[in-house]
Design an enzyme around this catalytic site. Structure first.
Site, PDB file in Angstrom:
ATOM      1  N   ALA A  14     -13.928  23.752  -8.061  1.00 21.19           N
ATOM      2  CA  ALA A  14     -14.646  23.717  -9.340  1.00 21.19           C
ATOM      3  C   ALA A  14     -14.122  22.611 -10.240  1.00 21.19           C
ATOM      4  CB  ALA A  14     -14.532  25.072 -10.043  1.00 21.19           C
ATOM      5  N   SER A  40      -7.187  28.503  -4.368  1.00 21.96           N
ATOM      6  CA  SER A  40      -7.860  29.256  -3.310  1.00 21.96           C
ATOM      7  C   SER A  40      -8.865  28.417  -2.525  1.00 21.96           C
ATOM      8  CB  SER A  40      -8.579  30.463  -3.921  1.00 21.96           C
ATOM      9  OG  SER A  40      -7.655  31.352  -4.536  1.00 21.96           O
ATOM     10  N   SER A  41      -9.443  27.393  -3.135  1.00 23.47           N
ATOM     11  CA  SER A  41     -10.500  26.622  -2.462  1.00 23.47           C
ATOM     12  C   SER A  41     -10.030  26.070  -1.122  1.00 23.47           C
ATOM     13  CB  SER A  41     -10.966  25.465  -3.348  1.00 23.47           C
ATOM     14  OG  SER A  41     -11.496  25.931  -4.569  1.00 23.47           O
ATOM     15  N   TRP A  43      -8.008  27.246   0.859  1.00 28.12           N
ATOM     16  CA  TRP A  43      -7.727  28.306   1.828  1.00 28.12           C
ATOM     17  C   TRP A  43      -9.010  28.919   2.392  1.00 28.12           C
ATOM     18  CZ3 TRP A  43      -2.930  31.840   1.154  1.00 28.12           C
ATOM     19  CH2 TRP A  43      -1.799  31.068   0.880  1.00 28.12           C
ATOM     20  N   ALA A  44     -10.159  28.497   1.870  1.00 29.59           N
ATOM     21  CA  ALA A  44     -11.423  29.141   2.257  1.00 29.59           C
ATOM     22  C   ALA A  44     -11.705  28.942   3.736  1.00 29.59           C
ATOM     23  CB  ALA A  44     -12.566  28.580   1.416  1.00 29.59           C
ATOM     24  N   GLY A  46     -14.427  30.859   5.219  1.00 30.20           N
ATOM     25  CA  GLY A  46     -15.878  30.947   5.268  1.00 30.20           C
ATOM     26  C   GLY A  46     -16.495  29.649   4.779  1.00 30.20           C
ATOM     27  N   GLY A  47     -17.790  29.567   4.819  1.00 29.29           N
ATOM     28  CA  GLY A  47     -18.451  28.328   4.444  1.00 29.29           C
ATOM     29  C   GLY A  47     -19.146  28.417   3.108  1.00 29.29           C
ATOM     30  N   GLU A 112     -23.195  35.734   8.062  1.00 30.50           N
ATOM     31  CA  GLU A 112     -22.084  36.511   7.522  1.00 30.50           C
ATOM     32  C   GLU A 112     -22.620  37.767   6.860  1.00 30.50           C
ATOM     33  OE1 GLU A 112     -19.463  34.117   5.138  1.00 30.50           O
ATOM     34  OE2 GLU A 112     -18.989  32.754   6.778  1.00 30.50           O
ATOM     35  N   HIS A 229     -11.428  41.990   0.281  1.00 33.14           N
ATOM     36  CA  HIS A 229     -11.962  41.543   1.562  1.00 33.14           C
ATOM     37  C   HIS A 229     -11.604  42.594   2.609  1.00 33.14           C
ATOM     38  CE1 HIS A 229     -12.938  39.134   5.045  1.00 33.14           C
ATOM     39  NE2 HIS A 229     -13.442  38.210   4.253  1.00 33.14           N
ATOM     40  N   ARG A 272     -19.374  43.453   1.775  1.00 30.85           N
ATOM     41  CA  ARG A 272     -17.920  43.567   1.838  1.00 30.85           C
ATOM     42  C   ARG A 272     -17.396  44.885   1.272  1.00 30.85           C
ATOM     43  NH1 ARG A 272     -15.858  37.416   0.301  1.00 30.85           N
ATOM     44  NH2 ARG A 272     -16.306  36.535   2.368  1.00 30.85           N
ATOM     45  N   HIS A 330      -9.233  39.947  -2.899  1.00 28.94           N
ATOM     46  CA  HIS A 330      -9.714  38.645  -2.428  1.00 28.94           C
ATOM     47  C   HIS A 330     -10.369  37.813  -3.528  1.00 28.94           C
ATOM     48  CE1 HIS A 330     -11.100  35.725   0.498  1.00 28.94           C
ATOM     49  NE2 HIS A 330     -12.357  35.918   0.172  1.00 28.94           N
ATOM     50  N   GLU A 354     -13.917  30.724 -10.515  1.00 26.95           N
ATOM     51  CA  GLU A 354     -13.595  32.153 -10.478  1.00 26.95           C
ATOM     52  C   GLU A 354     -13.050  32.672 -11.804  1.00 26.95           C
ATOM     53  OE1 GLU A 354     -11.055  35.291  -7.650  1.00 26.95           O
ATOM     54  OE2 GLU A 354     -11.141  33.160  -7.134  1.00 26.95           O
ATOM     55  N   ARG A 365     -19.283  40.122  -4.806  1.00 26.54           N
ATOM     56  CA  ARG A 365     -19.764  38.789  -4.424  1.00 26.54           C
ATOM     57  C   ARG A 365     -20.277  38.763  -2.988  1.00 26.54           C
ATOM     58  NH1 ARG A 365     -17.572  34.841  -1.623  1.00 26.54           N
ATOM     59  NH2 ARG A 365     -15.374  35.504  -1.751  1.00 26.54           N
TER      60      ARG A 365
END
Length: 372
Positions: A14, A40-41, A43-44, A46-47, A112, A229, A272, A330, A354, A365
């Protein structure tokens, strides 16, 4: 320090995206660490979710977002983000992000949890976050209008005599307090993971600037909405290693120690909150839950190198072993209340990512909406 003009607090997706977009306006970006460890970005696993496929639409993406979130979203925020998501993917490609493609050169779309159809784009399987951040950091390093300050951690907001936000107080790597004055301050400092005993967030993510905004009198929304998560690796570690739900989208199953499925049918890909509750209830009954990645095939470690590496660090083989999993904090859906342009209730303070609450994510989310 001298007046910074525009000060962005946070070096994740961001913060860096906004800093690049503000050119030629001079911008200072403050980050506690360098590289992908800053937030955190990076460490992502997922996509990013976007309605790019011919049979998909932003309307369908929006409907899935609202359904997964308990209907407690801002419809306006959901519509705006889902409509702009395809263009964001195109912008990232222009910034140099190499997303995974099929044999025909088209973006590969993964499935997902709680998505009605495949719409998730990835980079090198589960290395989406690191690949995006590496591309953005390269662009930032080349941008003459951005002054990057690293190894300095913001600890509180500064206010003038009228209560307007005027920058931040920070601690440098020598433990010395520094004051960064600014005409406009933008918080992009992430969530609050390490307020919890078990989280998937980096150690720098602990809600410091959210707390400072509270003390400064900012309006807040939905602080009670915290996402767990469902599949953190249940090992002795802090933070807990994340096991991306993209594995379940690719065919992995949640199983019990006797080999039975936790969910019938496609229940593994529910929202989730539903999956996390089911796993928690099972563990509470004394029945641990595992992820079986075997059904994905012999190339699972090549498709999901991050999870394979994390498993290996704890003596587990992704292809052959059952991975013990449990829910862990998460993502925080709540935060500082803003409008759709990031304006908070305090003068000269904007909040994005976030740390902000626009109503996009509601009570839960949707997977792969966090990087949008």
């Amino acid at each position: 320090m001298n007046n910074q003009g525009v000060l962005v607090v946070g070096g994740g997706l961001a913060g860096l995206t906004l800093a690049l977009q503000l050119a030629p306006q001079r911008v200072t970006v403050l980050a506690p660490r360098t590289g992908n460890t800053t937030g955190s970005s990076g460490w992502a696993q997922g996509g990013l979710a976007a309605a790019l496929a011919s049979g998909d639409s932003p309307r369908a993406h929006a409907a899935d977002t609202i359904e997964a979130s308990g209907g407690l979203n801002s419809v306006e925020a959901v519509a705006l983000v889902t409509q702009k998501a395809p263009q964001m993917i195109k912008n990232l490609v222009q910034h140099g992000v190499a997303f995974d493609r099929d044999h025909d050169g088209n973006l590969h779309m993964g499935l997902e949890g709680a998505h009605s159809q495949p719409r998730i784009v990835h980079a090198e399987g589960d290395r989406t976050g690191p690949k995006i951040m590496a591309a953005l950091q390269k662009k930032v390093a080349q941008a003459e209008h951005i002054n990057m300050i690293t190894n300095m951690r913001a600890k509180s907001l500064l206010q003038d005599q009228h209560g307007r936000i005027a920058g931040v107080a920070a601690i440098d790597d020598l433990g010395q307090e520094q004051f960064l004055n600014a005409q406009v301050t933008i918080l992009a400092s992430g969530g609050l993971g390490h307020l919890y005993g078990h989280t998937t967030n980096p150690t720098t993510i602990r809600g410091d600037m959210l707390g400072s905004a509270i003390r400064a009198g900012a309006q807040l929304s939905d602080l009670e909405f915290v996402q767990f998560h469902p599949t953190a690796m249940a090992v002795t570690a802090s933070p807990l290693p994340l096991v991306s739900e993209a594995l379940r989208g690719a065919g992995a199953r949640l199983v019990l120690s006797d080999g039975g499925f936790l969910f019938p049918g496609l229940g593994d890909l529910a929202a989730r909150d539903e999956v996390a509750r089911k796993i928690h209830e099972s563990i509470h009954r004394g029945a641990p839950v595992f992820l079986d990645a075997g059904p994905i095939g012999d190339d699972v470690s090549l498709r999901f190198p991050t999870v394979a590496k994390l498993a290996g660090e704890h003596g587990l083989d992704l292809q052959h072993d059952l991975l013990p999993v449990a829910p862990a904090q998460h993502y925080h859906m709540g935060g500082v209340t803003t409008d759709l342009k990031g304006q908070s209730s305090l003068e000269h303070l904007y909040v994005i990512g976030e740390t902000a609450c626009t109503g996009l994510h509601g009570a839960n989310r949707l997977a792969s909406n966090s990087l949008l």
